[in-house]
Design a protein around this motif. Structure first.
Motif, PDB file in Angstrom:
ATOM      1  N   PHE A  31     -51.972  -9.604  30.096  1.00 55.17           N
ATOM      2  CA  PHE A  31     -52.160 -10.357  28.864  1.00 55.17           C
ATOM      3  C   PHE A  31     -51.147 -11.478  28.778  1.00 55.17           C
ATOM      4  N   ALA A  32     -51.500 -12.519  28.032  1.00 53.13           N
ATOM      5  CA  ALA A  32     -50.620 -13.651  27.828  1.00 53.13           C
ATOM      6  C   ALA A  32     -50.207 -13.706  26.364  1.00 53.13           C
ATOM      7  N   ALA A  33     -49.012 -14.234  26.128  1.00 56.08           N
ATOM      8  CA  ALA A  33     -48.512 -14.378  24.765  1.00 56.08           C
ATOM      9  C   ALA A  33     -47.768 -15.700  24.637  1.00 56.08           C
ATOM     10  N   ILE A  34     -47.931 -16.354  23.488  1.00 55.17           N
ATOM     11  CA  ILE A  34     -47.097 -17.495  23.133  1.00 55.17           C
ATOM     12  C   ILE A  34     -46.205 -17.072  21.971  1.00 55.17           C
ATOM     13  N   SER A  35     -45.067 -17.732  21.866  1.00 54.16           N
ATOM     14  CA  SER A  35     -44.073 -17.292  20.894  1.00 54.16           C
ATOM     15  C   SER A  35     -43.312 -18.483  20.330  1.00 54.16           C
ATOM     16  N   SER A  36     -42.443 -18.193  19.357  1.00 50.97           N
ATOM     17  CA  SER A  36     -41.779 -19.263  18.620  1.00 50.97           C
ATOM     18  C   SER A  36     -40.725 -19.994  19.437  1.00 50.97           C
ATOM     19  N   ASP A  37     -40.383 -19.504  20.629  1.00 44.61           N
ATOM     20  CA  ASP A  37     -39.486 -20.260  21.511  1.00 44.61           C
ATOM     21  C   ASP A  37     -40.260 -21.236  22.390  1.00 44.61           C
ATOM     22  N   ASP A  38     -41.589 -21.352  22.128  1.00 45.25           N
ATOM     23  CA  ASP A  38     -42.484 -22.286  22.829  1.00 45.25           C
ATOM     24  C   ASP A  38     -42.763 -21.898  24.270  1.00 45.25           C
ATOM     25  N   SER A  39     -42.542 -20.631  24.612  1.00 49.63           N
ATOM     26  CA  SER A  39     -42.805 -20.178  25.976  1.00 49.63           C
ATOM     27  C   SER A  39     -44.214 -19.619  26.098  1.00 49.63           C
ATOM     28  N   LEU A  40     -44.673 -19.515  27.332  1.00 51.94           N
ATOM     29  CA  LEU A  40     -45.919 -18.845  27.688  1.00 51.94           C
ATOM     30  C   LEU A  40     -45.562 -17.756  28.684  1.00 51.94           C
ATOM     31  N   ARG A  41     -45.841 -16.503  28.302  1.00 49.95           N
ATOM     32  CA  ARG A  41     -45.466 -15.355  29.118  1.00 49.95           C
ATOM     33  C   ARG A  41     -46.677 -14.468  29.360  1.00 49.95           C
ATOM     34  N   GLY A  61     -43.437 -30.455  21.689  1.00 53.34           N
ATOM     35  CA  GLY A  61     -43.398 -30.403  20.230  1.00 53.34           C
ATOM     36  C   GLY A  61     -43.564 -29.012  19.659  1.00 53.34           C
ATOM     37  N   GLY A  62     -43.784 -28.020  20.517  1.00 52.23           N
ATOM     38  CA  GLY A  62     -44.000 -26.654  20.068  1.00 52.23           C
ATOM     39  C   GLY A  62     -45.432 -26.219  20.324  1.00 52.23           C
ATOM     40  N   VAL A  63     -45.607 -25.025  20.877  1.00 54.05           N
ATOM     41  CA  VAL A  63     -46.939 -24.494  21.170  1.00 54.05           C
ATOM     42  C   VAL A  63     -47.555 -23.929  19.896  1.00 54.05           C
ATOM     43  N   THR A  64     -48.856 -24.136  19.719  1.00 54.41           N
ATOM     44  CA  THR A  64     -49.555 -23.700  18.504  1.00 54.41           C
ATOM     45  C   THR A  64     -50.693 -22.728  18.768  1.00 54.41           C
ATOM     46  N   SER A  65     -51.312 -22.813  19.927  1.00 53.40           N
ATOM     47  CA  SER A  65     -52.545 -22.065  20.148  1.00 53.40           C
ATOM     48  C   SER A  65     -52.678 -21.682  21.607  1.00 53.40           C
ATOM     49  N   LEU A  66     -53.433 -20.586  21.827  1.00 54.72           N
ATOM     50  CA  LEU A  66     -53.603 -20.014  23.173  1.00 54.72           C
ATOM     51  C   LEU A  66     -54.999 -19.444  23.300  1.00 54.72           C
ATOM     52  N   ARG A  67     -55.666 -19.756  24.413  1.00 55.23           N
ATOM     53  CA  ARG A  67     -56.973 -19.185  24.715  1.00 55.23           C
ATOM     54  C   ARG A  67     -57.067 -18.947  26.224  1.00 55.23           C
ATOM     55  N   SER A  68     -57.783 -17.897  26.598  1.00 59.12           N
ATOM     56  CA  SER A  68     -58.054 -17.679  28.017  1.00 59.12           C
ATOM     57  C   SER A  68     -59.203 -18.575  28.448  1.00 59.12           C
ATOM     58  N   TYR A  69     -59.178 -18.959  29.715  1.00 57.97           N
ATOM     59  CA  TYR A  69     -60.241 -19.768  30.310  1.00 57.97           C
ATOM     60  C   TYR A  69     -60.713 -19.029  31.555  1.00 57.97           C
ATOM     61  N   PRO A  70     -61.604 -18.046  31.382  1.00 57.32           N
ATOM     62  CA  PRO A  70     -62.050 -17.254  32.529  1.00 57.32           C
ATOM     63  C   PRO A  70     -62.881 -18.086  33.487  1.00 57.32           C
ATOM     64  N   ALA A  71     -62.438 -18.141  34.732  1.00 57.79           N
ATOM     65  CA  ALA A  71     -63.111 -18.976  35.732  1.00 57.79           C
ATOM     66  C   ALA A  71     -63.048 -18.296  37.087  1.00 57.79           C
ATOM     67  N   GLY A  72     -63.916 -17.311  37.304  1.00 54.65           N
ATOM     68  CA  GLY A  72     -63.953 -16.625  38.581  1.00 54.65           C
ATOM     69  C   GLY A  72     -62.663 -15.878  38.863  1.00 54.65           C
ATOM     70  N   ASP A  73     -62.119 -16.074  40.064  1.00 50.29           N
ATOM     71  CA  ASP A  73     -60.889 -15.398  40.447  1.00 50.29           C
ATOM     72  C   ASP A  73     -59.636 -16.090  39.929  1.00 50.29           C
ATOM     73  N   SER A  74     -59.802 -17.284  39.372  1.00 52.25           N
ATOM     74  CA  SER A  74     -58.645 -18.023  38.878  1.00 52.25           C
ATOM     75  C   SER A  74     -58.131 -17.397  37.583  1.00 52.25           C
ATOM     76  N   GLN A  75     -56.820 -17.464  37.378  1.00 51.46           N
ATOM     77  CA  GLN A  75     -56.194 -16.997  36.149  1.00 51.46           C
ATOM     78  C   GLN A  75     -55.735 -18.222  35.365  1.00 51.46           C
ATOM     79  N   LEU A  76     -56.596 -18.702  34.477  1.00 53.64           N
ATOM     80  CA  LEU A  76     -56.335 -19.932  33.743  1.00 53.64           C
ATOM     81  C   LEU A  76     -56.163 -19.644  32.256  1.00 53.64           C
ATOM     82  N   LEU A  77     -55.227 -20.347  31.633  1.00 54.49           N
ATOM     83  CA  LEU A  77     -54.965 -20.239  30.203  1.00 54.49           C
ATOM     84  C   LEU A  77     -54.864 -21.638  29.614  1.00 54.49           C
TER      85      LEU A  77
END
Length: 362
Positions: A31-41, A61-77
């Protein structure tokens, strides 16, 4: 009342005094998470202390939103930022493979992805009396292939594609409107096939192919039929629940989660330190099935739960909160999860904990 017990808790190695914004599926088992330190983990569902940092600074400027982008074997967010960009991240490579810019560099507040049509769509903050729904084809991301600029007159807080029709998009805004578009139509007036006036939208989306929900920032909830422009005549009336805080004995609604068993309202109570997953059922009429509520005792202490994800593969629920933790929950046979919830009451902010009240249904 059936309960879930907290089986694990992790800060995802976040710096102190930061908290989780959003959780979404990444690859199977992660799973992926975004947080108030503007990281993507990204973290492992089986061991949430197993964390990899995709980016320490996702957006300037700060991260606001996160969505998965399922594309075959690729792991895209996909992520959106306040500086007005949308980025597509390759988790395996650990870098952004695409970057797209909003006109006027308006802040991105919402995202939706349609891999079937190679599309990422972003909703903007209101800038100079204009809020934009912008569509990019990721094969030619230099400029939006389509923009709707007149359908909302305030911040666009929600975007979601139809569950089975990749040409139908829903948008929600703090202007109070939920709009449904046929995105194959470039003329904005003709593309708009349904408008719902509900109130400042916190969350909205499709419950099914023919049903839409809307939740306002003041916890007013309603279920609406999706109209079909090819079927003349009046459809069924919407079901208005009103403010759900009293009937659900909650202080706030985190979100509405949809699993294979149907939708659940994630209703939080900071004073009682709990989160309830209340089933929303459609038979004989739309109503909350409070007798079959799942309780997460302890939740995130007296801090707000910001993110809830139902993972049916691992039979777990993952929550993220303003205490800076991600927690993993599983059902308990004896229904007593209180002994497991103690860790949920420890706050990284070293705050004085409030007395845990006893739950009393209204």
């Amino acid at each position: 009342m059936p309960t879930l017990k907290a089986i694990a808790a992790s800060t995802l190695s976040l710096p102190a005094d930061n908290y989780i914004y959003s959780i979404t599926a990444s690859a199977p088992g992660s799973f992926a998470a975004i947080s108030s330190d503007d990281s993507l983990r990204v973290f492992d569902a089986a061991n949430i202390d197993h964390v990899s940092v995709v980016s320490h600074k996702t957006h300037d400027g700060g991260v606001t939103s996160l969505r998965s982008y399922p594309a075959g074997d690729s792991q895209l967010l996909a992520t959106g930022g306040r500086e007005g960009t949308v980025k597509l991240w390759d988790v395996r490579a650990g870098n952004a493979v695409l970057e797209m810019e909003m006109s006027r560099h308006s802040a991105v507040l919402s995202l939706a992805c349609s891999p079937e049509t190679n599309t990422i769509v972003a909703g903007s903050e209101l800038v100079s009396s204009q809020a934009v729904v912008a569509f990019w084809d990721i094969r030619s991301p230099q400029a939006p292939r389509l923009q709707y600029v007149e359908s909302h007159n305030d911040d666009i807080t929600e975007l979601q594609y139809h569950p089975s029709r990749s040409n139908i998009l829903l948008s929600g805004s703090t202007d109070g409107l939920v709009n449904i578009y046929d995105t194959t139509v470039t003329d904005e007036d003709e593309a708009l096939v349904q408008v719902i006036n509900h109130g400042s939208i916190h969350h909205a989306g499709f419950l099914s192919d023919r049903t839409i929900f809307a939740l306002s920032h003041d916890e007013d909830f309603a279920v609406h039929p999706a109209t079909d422009p090819d079927e003349p005549g009046e459809g069924p009336e919407p079901v208005q629940f009103g403010d759900v805080r009293e009937p659900l004995a909650c202080e706030y609604v985190a979100q509405l989660c949809i699993g294979s068993q149907g939708p659940y309202m994630a209703a939080g109570n900071k004073i009682d330190q709990r989160l309830d997953l209340v089933p929303l059922v459609s038979s004989p009429a739309w109503q909350f099935d409070k007798d079959n509520t799942w309780r997460l005792p302890g939740a995130h202490g007296d801090e707000v739960v910001r993110a809830v994800y139902l993972d049916e593969q691992s039979q777990s629920v993952f929550t993220g909160g303003e205490d800076g933790y991600v927690r993993a929950w599983k059902p308990t046979e004896d229904g007593d999860a209180q002994s497991q919830a103690g860790s949920a009451k420890t706050s990284r902010k070293d705050k004085k904990q409030k007395d845990q009240g006893r739950f009393k249904p209204y």
